[in-house]
Scaffold this active site. Structure first.
Site, PDB file in Angstrom:
ATOM      1  CE1 TYR A  50      -4.479  -1.471   0.731  1.00 16.95           C
ATOM      2  CE2 TYR A  50      -2.834  -3.026   1.167  1.00 16.95           C
ATOM      3  CZ  TYR A  50      -4.116  -2.928   0.990  1.00 16.95           C
ATOM      4  OH  TYR A  50      -5.194  -3.782   0.953  1.00 16.95           O
ATOM      5  CD  GLU A  51       0.415   6.573  -3.150  1.00 14.87           C
ATOM      6  OE1 GLU A  51       0.760   7.718  -3.373  1.00 14.87           O
ATOM      7  OE2 GLU A  51      -0.372   5.850  -3.689  1.00 14.87           O
ATOM      8  CB  ALA A  52       0.007   4.646   3.650  1.00 13.28           C
TER       9      ALA A  52
END
Length: 261
Positions: A50-52
């Protein structure tokens, strides 16, 4: 077999493409749903970035509504923030990038920035790259989803947000300094596309049952490669739909949306 919506078909097709024991960098919405469906069916050892900043969370608290949802961090084996997530892709740790787009050309270059050639005053301004530009540049293979319309499948992009095969030359990506083998699949609810290994041009692989390759070509503004062995898209079973509707996106945040005409 029950009726299914366009978004359910896209999510199911995305699930079919994903493979077990691979890592997929997912965008918000349908990519997450597709990956979760794959985990629940044929790819239990598929892991998500996930990008976060999380890798391989255990989604026991339900579907994350965005790549920054705290549920996407639960029991993750890696949690290092945005820069850490993209470092993983630069180190070759992502087999698939799974992104969306507003326009795509025959070489798999994607626009998610503007519609209209004037950047300062476009007809429409989209959310932009997010992480998609870096994902397409660094992950091994890129999967994209979008509606099948002539205004989206275009000869020339209004803006290149995410790199594909560039101008189609064999060494374009290498000269551009990006990693990975590039565009792999483009998913719509009416057709599935791949790319020819030699010319790098978009190729029709599957059509929705009841549609013909000629009808799909009418919805694309450039000439597709249409091989003689185009298949029908596999349709979701009742069990697939149960997983999508009742287990993964039970609240209908993404699957109950309606395509605007």
């Amino acid at each position: 077999m029950s009726e299914y919506t366009p978004f359910e078909m896209i999510a199911y097709t995305g699930s079919r493409i994903l493979e077990d024991e691979k890592i997929v960098f997912v965008g918000t919405g349908l990519p997450i749903i597709a990956a979760m469906h794959a985990q629940l069916t044929h790819a239990p050892n598929l892991y998500m970035i996930y990008e976060a900043g999380s890798l391989a969370p255990i989604l026991e608290m339900g579907m994350p509504l965005s790549v920054g949802d705290t549920r996407a961090a639960r029991k993750a084996c890696y949690l290092k923030g945005l820069c850490g997530a993209f470092e993983l892709t630069q180190r070759g740790c992502a087999d698939f990038a799974f992104i969306g787009g507003a326009q795509v050309d025959m070489y798999g270059n994607i626009c998610s920035t503007i519609e209209g050639h004037n950047y300062d005053k476009p007809g429409i301004r989209f959310p932009g790259s997010g992480g998609a530009g870096a994902m397409a540049a660094n992950c091994e293979k890129t999967i994209a989803i979008m509606a099948l319309e002539k205004r989206r499948f275009v000869k020339k992009l209004d803006f290149v947000t995410s790199i594909g095969f560039g101008d189609g030359s064999p060494d374009y990506r290498e000269k551009a300094g990006v990693l990975g083998s590039g565009p792999y699949r483009i998913i719509t609810n009416q057709a599935l596309f791949g790319f020819d290994e030699e010319t790098k041009r978009m190729k029709l692989l599957e059509v929705k049952p009841g549609r013909t390759p000629a009808e799909i070509q009418e919805l694309v503004d450039f000439e597709l490669i249409i091989p003689p062995d185009v298949k029908d898209m596999v349709e979701p079973t009742d069990e697939d739909l149960r997983l999508l509707r009742d287990v993964i996106d039970a609240e209908g945040y993404f699957l109950k949306r309606v395509i605007k005409k």
